[in-house]
Scaffold this motif. Structure first.
Motif, PDB file in Angstrom:
ATOM      1  N   ASP A 169       0.837  -1.206   0.000  1.00  0.00           N
ATOM      2  CA  ASP A 169       0.000   0.000   0.000  1.00  0.00           C
ATOM      3  C   ASP A 169       0.875   1.260   0.000  1.00  0.00           C
ATOM      4  OD1 ASP A 169      -2.218  -1.627   0.077  1.00  0.00           O
ATOM      5  OD2 ASP A 169      -2.545  -1.390   2.238  1.00  0.00           O
ATOM      6  N   VAL A 170       1.949   1.233   0.767  1.00  0.00           N
ATOM      7  CA  VAL A 170       2.861   2.386   0.806  1.00  0.00           C
ATOM      8  C   VAL A 170       3.507   2.581  -0.569  1.00  0.00           C
ATOM      9  CG1 VAL A 170       5.002   3.299   1.795  1.00  0.00           C
ATOM     10  CG2 VAL A 170       3.290   2.250   3.280  1.00  0.00           C
ATOM     11  N   ALA A 171       3.857   1.481  -1.229  1.00  0.00           N
ATOM     12  CA  ALA A 171       4.459   1.579  -2.567  1.00  0.00           C
ATOM     13  C   ALA A 171       3.507   2.264  -3.551  1.00  0.00           C
ATOM     14  CB  ALA A 171       4.831   0.190  -3.074  1.00  0.00           C
ATOM     15  N   ALA A 172       2.221   2.106  -3.336  1.00  0.00           N
ATOM     16  CA  ALA A 172       1.240   2.684  -4.260  1.00  0.00           C
ATOM     17  C   ALA A 172       0.968   4.160  -3.999  1.00  0.00           C
ATOM     18  CB  ALA A 172      -0.071   1.903  -4.167  1.00  0.00           C
ATOM     19  N   LEU A 173       1.497   4.688  -2.904  1.00  0.00           N
ATOM     20  CA  LEU A 173       1.225   6.076  -2.544  1.00  0.00           C
ATOM     21  C   LEU A 173       2.159   7.034  -3.273  1.00  0.00           C
ATOM     22  CD1 LEU A 173       0.825   5.626   1.315  1.00  0.00           C
ATOM     23  CD2 LEU A 173      -1.003   6.073  -0.328  1.00  0.00           C
ATOM     24  N   PRO A 174       1.727   8.277  -3.462  1.00  0.00           N
ATOM     25  CA  PRO A 174       2.613   9.283  -4.058  1.00  0.00           C
ATOM     26  C   PRO A 174       3.853   9.504  -3.196  1.00  0.00           C
ATOM     27  CG  PRO A 174       0.335  10.062  -4.010  1.00  0.00           C
ATOM     28  CD  PRO A 174       0.374   8.801  -3.196  1.00  0.00           C
ATOM     29  N   ASP A 175       4.964   9.776  -3.842  1.00  0.00           N
ATOM     30  CA  ASP A 175       6.223  10.042  -3.150  1.00  0.00           C
ATOM     31  C   ASP A 175       6.282  11.530  -2.806  1.00  0.00           C
ATOM     32  OD1 ASP A 175       8.802  10.301  -2.255  1.00  0.00           O
ATOM     33  OD2 ASP A 175       9.745   9.404  -4.019  1.00  0.00           O
ATOM     34  N   PRO A 176       6.395  11.870  -1.517  1.00  0.00           N
ATOM     35  CA  PRO A 176       6.431  13.298  -1.179  1.00  0.00           C
ATOM     36  C   PRO A 176       7.765  13.968  -1.505  1.00  0.00           C
ATOM     37  CG  PRO A 176       6.750  11.990   0.796  1.00  0.00           C
ATOM     38  CD  PRO A 176       6.461  11.015  -0.313  1.00  0.00           C
ATOM     39  N   VAL A 177       8.830  13.161  -1.625  1.00  0.00           N
ATOM     40  CA  VAL A 177      10.162  13.744  -1.828  1.00  0.00           C
ATOM     41  C   VAL A 177      10.211  14.437  -3.193  1.00  0.00           C
ATOM     42  CG1 VAL A 177      12.637  13.274  -2.025  1.00  0.00           C
ATOM     43  CG2 VAL A 177      11.246  12.036  -0.331  1.00  0.00           C
ATOM     44  N   GLY A 178      10.649  15.669  -3.180  1.00  0.00           N
ATOM     45  CA  GLY A 178      10.731  16.450  -4.409  1.00  0.00           C
ATOM     46  C   GLY A 178       9.502  17.290  -4.677  1.00  0.00           C
ATOM     47  N   GLU A 179       8.434  17.084  -3.897  1.00  0.00           N
ATOM     48  CA  GLU A 179       7.231  17.888  -4.083  1.00  0.00           C
ATOM     49  C   GLU A 179       7.535  19.354  -3.794  1.00  0.00           C
ATOM     50  OE1 GLU A 179       3.019  18.710  -1.762  1.00  0.00           O
ATOM     51  OE2 GLU A 179       4.058  16.800  -1.442  1.00  0.00           O
ATOM     52  N   ILE A 180       7.072  20.234  -4.660  1.00  0.00           N
ATOM     53  CA  ILE A 180       7.243  21.670  -4.442  1.00  0.00           C
ATOM     54  C   ILE A 180       6.065  22.166  -3.613  1.00  0.00           C
ATOM     55  CG2 ILE A 180       7.416  23.937  -5.526  1.00  0.00           C
ATOM     56  CD1 ILE A 180       8.659  22.543  -7.959  1.00  0.00           C
ATOM     57  N   VAL A 181       6.357  22.583  -2.386  1.00  0.00           N
ATOM     58  CA  VAL A 181       5.314  23.056  -1.480  1.00  0.00           C
ATOM     59  C   VAL A 181       4.811  24.424  -1.920  1.00  0.00           C
ATOM     60  CG1 VAL A 181       4.767  23.626   0.921  1.00  0.00           C
ATOM     61  CG2 VAL A 181       6.341  21.734   0.406  1.00  0.00           C
ATOM     62  N   ARG A 182       5.725  25.288  -2.293  1.00  0.00           N
ATOM     63  CA  ARG A 182       5.378  26.601  -2.833  1.00  0.00           C
ATOM     64  C   ARG A 182       6.591  27.159  -3.557  1.00  0.00           C
ATOM     65  NH1 ARG A 182       5.390  30.506   2.591  1.00  0.00           N
ATOM     66  NH2 ARG A 182       6.856  29.238   3.791  1.00  0.00           N
ATOM     67  N   GLY A 183       6.375  28.120  -4.396  1.00  0.00           N
ATOM     68  CA  GLY A 183       7.481  28.709  -5.136  1.00  0.00           C
ATOM     69  C   GLY A 183       7.025  29.937  -5.885  1.00  0.00           C
ATOM     70  N   SER A 184       7.977  30.761  -6.280  1.00  0.00           N
ATOM     71  CA  SER A 184       7.644  31.984  -7.011  1.00  0.00           C
ATOM     72  C   SER A 184       8.902  32.560  -7.639  1.00  0.00           C
ATOM     73  CB  SER A 184       6.999  33.021  -6.079  1.00  0.00           C
ATOM     74  OG  SER A 184       7.924  33.415  -5.068  1.00  0.00           O
ATOM     75  N   THR A 185       8.693  33.513  -8.504  1.00  0.00           N
ATOM     76  CA  THR A 185       9.796  34.290  -9.050  1.00  0.00           C
ATOM     77  C   THR A 185       9.708  35.693  -8.460  1.00  0.00           C
ATOM     78  OG1 THR A 185       9.759  33.038 -11.110  1.00  0.00           O
ATOM     79  CG2 THR A 185      10.872  35.171 -11.146  1.00  0.00           C
ATOM     80  N   LEU A 186      10.773  36.119  -7.800  1.00  0.00           N
ATOM     81  CA  LEU A 186      10.775  37.419  -7.152  1.00  0.00           C
ATOM     82  C   LEU A 186      10.904  38.534  -8.189  1.00  0.00           C
ATOM     83  CD1 LEU A 186      13.111  36.667  -4.094  1.00  0.00           C
ATOM     84  CD2 LEU A 186      10.623  36.395  -4.280  1.00  0.00           C
ATOM     85  N   ALA A 187      10.663  39.756  -7.745  1.00  0.00           N
ATOM     86  CA  ALA A 187      10.740  40.913  -8.638  1.00  0.00           C
ATOM     87  C   ALA A 187      12.128  41.076  -9.248  1.00  0.00           C
ATOM     88  CB  ALA A 187      10.342  42.173  -7.874  1.00  0.00           C
ATOM     89  N   ASN A 188      13.148  40.613  -8.510  1.00  0.00           N
ATOM     90  CA  ASN A 188      14.518  40.740  -9.025  1.00  0.00           C
ATOM     91  C   ASN A 188      14.921  39.588  -9.936  1.00  0.00           C
ATOM     92  OD1 ASN A 188      14.882  38.617  -7.294  1.00  0.00           O
ATOM     93  ND2 ASN A 188      16.183  39.707  -5.835  1.00  0.00           N
ATOM     94  N   GLY A 189      13.984  38.671 -10.192  1.00  0.00           N
ATOM     95  CA  GLY A 189      14.261  37.561 -11.095  1.00  0.00           C
ATOM     96  C   GLY A 189      14.703  36.276 -10.429  1.00  0.00           C
ATOM     97  N   LEU A 190      14.987  36.307  -9.121  1.00  0.00           N
ATOM     98  CA  LEU A 190      15.349  35.073  -8.417  1.00  0.00           C
ATOM     99  C   LEU A 190      14.172  34.114  -8.395  1.00  0.00           C
ATOM    100  CD1 LEU A 190      17.365  36.119  -5.218  1.00  0.00           C
ATOM    101  CD2 LEU A 190      18.207  34.801  -7.159  1.00  0.00           C
TER     102      LEU A 190
END
Length: 427
Positions: free
Chosen positions: A93-114
């Motif tokens: 059952d655990v093998a069938a679950l989505p892998d959380p590792v690498g999931e992007i929780v949040r992200g954005s591009t700042l005004a300075n381009g970062l």
């Protein structure tokens, strides 16, 4: 620390933790497909080892009986062929679950381009300290592996033979797959000093999770220098409101108490609104008595307990805050939802609380004001479970408020890191 730990045990646990750290680096780089394939092979290995696991468990059960272990604790400890099969299935059952590792929780591009993003990553090395629940051995190993963590297991001595057989099967499978066996390590020597060394291995172990009774959990919380997720002692209540469907309330009460009374999401206390007590309690207490439940009752409940032919005694103050781990339950009548919530605040442990009502306003108040990891409306407390929530096998149920709360599965075994990408940016 109030007690001195044997330096030899500290050295041994530290060495095992460092080997686990090396193994965790390998796990952290594995893809989901690779980890899932490993888990499926571990499940096959546990299935194949069923005869030796059941035989080892019989040794533990026999030792427990000889030592006067209660029937409820023997139930937690017991592994038959069906339970071993369920343990192996939990890995699948655990093998069938989505892998959380690498999931992007949040992200954005700042005004300075970062470009910035918060990404889930493994914790690293997780320590499990638990009592006579050998299924935890496999659940913890599977969840830790899927989330890219190595695990150090310190199970109770009551399950020593069972845990050895389970871990041996999984480590043999890891070795056959060319993976570091130190990804799953059982601390079998050193007695209680090994547990103390694990919970004070700060810098070598990233997180400790205790599972068991109140004494074990509080000892780990009090003495650990490694961060701890506090898992729950469950003094869970069922409150039957004046607007309850009484047939539903009877079914929920009986299920919450008797479905599996030894576990932490079983109901330990029944609270009934005064307006429905005369209609509800005679039938509900008859149901409970028929299932062999001993009642600890407030004075005004005695007449109903006698009429139901139930085994009962007058409840003490302590009884209302007791986790029975068996077929026992406290019962009281309350004037209204406010009194019910007051009693829950006084005696509950923040695990699971249930209200049975058709009054939406009462349900809204209960869910908003009751401070618990899970609040049920017209449902049994027994549903607070990682598997029932669709998480697969759980590693525990957290009753604290930081990092994780409620049934903990894969996401709760990760932390995050911030990845920032620029193009020659300077500040």
């Amino acid at each position: 620390m109030s007690q001195t730990i044997d330096p030899a045990v500290v050295e041994q646990v530290t060495a095992l933790a460092e080997k686990a750290r090396v193994a965790s680096r390998r796990l952290a780089l594995m893809s989901r497909a690779e980890k899932d394939a490993v888990l499926l092979r571990l499940a096959d290995a546990v299935d194949a080892a069923t005869p030796s696991i059941v035989a080892a468990n019989a040794e533990d059960i026999e030792r427990g009986r000889a030592g006067g272990m209660s029937e409820s604790l023997q139930d937690r400890l017991r592994l038959d062929e069906a339970r071993v099969s369920a343990v192996a299935q939990a890995l699948r059952d655990v093998a069938a679950l989505p892998d959380p590792v690498g999931e992007i929780v949040r992200g954005s591009t700042l005004a300075n381009g970062l470009q910035i993003r918060q990404v889930r990553v493994p914790m690293g090395v997780i320590g499990m300290i638990y009592e006579a629940r050998p299924n935890v051995t496999v659940d913890a190993a599977g969840l830790c592996l899927k989330s890219g963590n190595a695990v150090l297991l310190r199970g109770g001595s009551a399950a020593a033979s069972s845990n050895h057989a389970l871990v041996q099967a999984m480590r043999d499978s890891l070795a056959a797959q060319g993976l570091p066996v130190e990804a799953i390590t059982l601390l079998e020597e050193g007695g209680r000093d090994a547990a103390r060394a694990l919970m004070t291995a700060r810098g070598h172990v990233d997180l400790v999770i205790p599972r068991g009774g109140a004494d074990l959990i509080q000892t780990v919380v009090r003495e650990s220098t490694v961060p701890v997720i506090e898992t729950g002692v469950g003094v869970c209540h069922v409150y039957v409101d004046r607007a309850a469907d009484l047939d539903k309330a009877r079914a929920i009460t009986l299920n919450a108490k008797t479905h599996r009374p030894s576990v932490c999401n079983a109901a330990e206390s029944l609270l009934v609104h005064r307006d429905v007590a005369a209609d509800f309690l005679p039938k509900a207490l008859t149901d409970l008595a028929g299932a062999g439940v001993r009642l600890h009752v407030a004075p005004e409940v005695t007449e109903y307990a006698e009429a139901a032919g139930a085994a009962y005694d007058l409840a003490s103050e302590t009884d209302f805050g007791t986790e029975w781990h068996g077929l026992e339950m406290s019962v009281a009548v309350v004037d209204d939802v406010d009194e019910a919530m007051d009693r829950i605040r006084r005696y509950g442990t923040g695990h699971t609380e249930a209200i049975v009502t058709d009054d939406r306003a009462a349900a809204r108040r209960f869910t908003a004001e009751v401070d618990a990891a899970a609040v049920m409306v017209n449902a049994s407390t027994r549903f607070t479970d990682g598997g029932e929530f669709g998480f697969g096998a759980e590693i525990g149920i957290s009753t604290q408020k930081l990092h994780a709360r409620g049934p903990m599965a894969l996401p709760e075994l990760t932390t995050t890191k911030w990845v920032v990408e620029g193009d020659g940016h300077t500040r």
